[in-house]
Design a protein around this motif. Structure first.
Motif, PDB file in Angstrom:
ATOM      1  N   VAL A  28       0.836  -1.204   0.000  1.00  0.00           N
ATOM      2  CA  VAL A  28       0.000   0.000   0.000  1.00  0.00           C
ATOM      3  C   VAL A  28       0.874   1.260   0.000  1.00  0.00           C
ATOM      4  CG1 VAL A  28      -1.709   1.290   1.338  1.00  0.00           C
ATOM      5  CG2 VAL A  28      -2.010  -1.153   0.963  1.00  0.00           C
ATOM      6  N   PRO A  29       1.887   1.390   0.875  1.00  0.00           N
ATOM      7  CA  PRO A  29       2.716   2.608   0.810  1.00  0.00           C
ATOM      8  C   PRO A  29       3.472   2.738  -0.510  1.00  0.00           C
ATOM      9  CG  PRO A  29       3.072   1.477   2.895  1.00  0.00           C
ATOM     10  CD  PRO A  29       2.229   0.590   2.048  1.00  0.00           C
ATOM     11  N   VAL A  30       3.896   1.610  -1.097  1.00  0.00           N
ATOM     12  CA  VAL A  30       4.612   1.687  -2.373  1.00  0.00           C
ATOM     13  C   VAL A  30       3.673   2.199  -3.456  1.00  0.00           C
ATOM     14  CG1 VAL A  30       5.692   0.272  -4.182  1.00  0.00           C
ATOM     15  CG2 VAL A  30       6.319  -0.063  -1.793  1.00  0.00           C
ATOM     16  N   ALA A  37       4.342  10.163  -6.815  1.00  0.00           N
ATOM     17  CA  ALA A  37       5.511  10.518  -7.627  1.00  0.00           C
ATOM     18  C   ALA A  37       5.100  10.852  -9.055  1.00  0.00           C
ATOM     19  CB  ALA A  37       6.515   9.370  -7.618  1.00  0.00           C
ATOM     20  N   ASN A  38       4.039  10.237  -9.565  1.00  0.00           N
ATOM     21  CA  ASN A  38       3.585  10.505 -10.922  1.00  0.00           C
ATOM     22  C   ASN A  38       2.482  11.541 -10.986  1.00  0.00           C
ATOM     23  OD1 ASN A  38       5.384   8.753 -12.139  1.00  0.00           O
ATOM     24  ND2 ASN A  38       4.064   6.985 -11.776  1.00  0.00           N
ATOM     25  N   SER A  39       2.140  12.173  -9.888  1.00  0.00           N
ATOM     26  CA  SER A  39       1.055  13.154  -9.894  1.00  0.00           C
ATOM     27  C   SER A  39       1.551  14.461 -10.525  1.00  0.00           C
ATOM     28  CB  SER A  39       0.558  13.410  -8.467  1.00  0.00           C
ATOM     29  OG  SER A  39       1.535  14.119  -7.746  1.00  0.00           O
ATOM     30  N   GLU A  40       0.593  15.294 -10.907  1.00  0.00           N
ATOM     31  CA  GLU A  40       0.905  16.577 -11.534  1.00  0.00           C
ATOM     32  C   GLU A  40       1.657  17.503 -10.574  1.00  0.00           C
ATOM     33  OE1 GLU A  40       0.657  17.940 -14.624  1.00  0.00           O
ATOM     34  OE2 GLU A  40       0.268  15.857 -15.183  1.00  0.00           O
ATOM     35  N   HIS A  41       1.275  17.484  -9.302  1.00  0.00           N
ATOM     36  CA  HIS A  41       1.934  18.344  -8.309  1.00  0.00           C
ATOM     37  C   HIS A  41       3.414  17.993  -8.192  1.00  0.00           C
ATOM     38  CE1 HIS A  41      -1.839  20.101  -7.137  1.00  0.00           C
ATOM     39  NE2 HIS A  41      -2.378  18.909  -6.821  1.00  0.00           N
ATOM     40  N   CYS A  42       3.689  16.701  -8.172  1.00  0.00           N
ATOM     41  CA  CYS A  42       5.084  16.258  -8.067  1.00  0.00           C
ATOM     42  C   CYS A  42       5.857  16.631  -9.325  1.00  0.00           C
ATOM     43  CB  CYS A  42       5.128  14.760  -7.829  1.00  0.00           C
ATOM     44  SG  CYS A  42       6.788  14.159  -7.446  1.00  0.00           S
ATOM     45  N   LYS A  43       5.231  16.445 -10.487  1.00  0.00           N
ATOM     46  CA  LYS A  43       5.884  16.798 -11.739  1.00  0.00           C
ATOM     47  C   LYS A  43       6.139  18.310 -11.807  1.00  0.00           C
ATOM     48  CE  LYS A  43       4.256  12.874 -14.438  1.00  0.00           C
ATOM     49  NZ  LYS A  43       3.397  12.422 -15.533  1.00  0.00           N
ATOM     50  N   ASP A  44       5.149  19.095 -11.352  1.00  0.00           N
ATOM     51  CA  ASP A  44       5.334  20.545 -11.309  1.00  0.00           C
ATOM     52  C   ASP A  44       6.486  20.914 -10.380  1.00  0.00           C
ATOM     53  OD1 ASP A  44       3.284  20.910 -13.078  1.00  0.00           O
ATOM     54  OD2 ASP A  44       1.780  21.402 -11.528  1.00  0.00           O
TER      55      ASP A  44
END
Length: 188
Positions: A48-50, A57-64
């Protein structure tokens, strides 16, 4: 501290080996559903944590955030390059200023030396001007004497070659010639 004695009852080695062989971990009967449940629980606790981490990590916020971090790194690198160039320019300007200051000091020393030489030469020129004025006055005096002597000789019509007037009239042009040559030598 008092010595401690451990006392064990003697046991035969054959008995110990038999016990270990018969009751080993793999020889015990473990219920399969309990092991499967335990493994499933561990996988869920770790999985679940992975999965959550992978989604974040693949979300837009992280990419931004990654884009902003890269942009900041690029800007920082650019600013560091500009700072290095500015420091190099400053060092070059400082070196040029040091050379200019040294040149100014050298030129001031040369200027003072030239002024001192100029003052010395002006003093010599004024001395030579005084000598020239004295010599000019002497020439004028000698011209007057020569003129007076000539006017006297004209009145007497023809002077005697043995007379003192005739001797002085011939020496006066010679003296004037020598005086003129001496003045020329002084001026050169």
């Amino acid at each position: 501290m008092a010595p401690t004695f451990y006392h064990y009852s003697p046991v035969a080695m054959d008995d110990i080996c038999k016990e270990e062989r018969g009751q080993g971990l793999w020889h015990r009967k473990v219920p399969l559903p309990q092991v499967a449940c335990l493994l499933l629980t561990v996988l869920l606790l770790l999985g679940v944590p992975v999965v959550i981490f992978a989604m974040e990590a693949n979300s837009e916020h992280c990419k931004d955030g990654l884009r902003a971090e890269m942009k900041c790194r690029n800007v920082t690198h650019l600013l560091e390059c500009q700072l290095a160039q500015a420091q190099e320019g400053f060092l070059e300007a400082e070196a040029r200023a040091t050379i200019c200051n040294h040149t100014v000091v050298t030129l001031e020393v040369e200027k003072n030396h030239a002024l001192n030489q100029t003052k010395e030469l002006e003093g010599e020129i004024s001395k030579l001007n005084l000598k020239l004025q004295d010599a000019s006055a002497e020439v004028e005096r000698l011209k007057k004497e020569n003129k007076d002597l000539r006017s006297r000789t004209w009145h007497n019509h023809e002077p005697d070659s043995s007379s003192p007037l005739a001797a002085t009239s011939s020496t006066v042009p010679r003296a004037l010639l020598l005086l003129g040559l001496g003045l020329c030598a002084l001026l050169l």
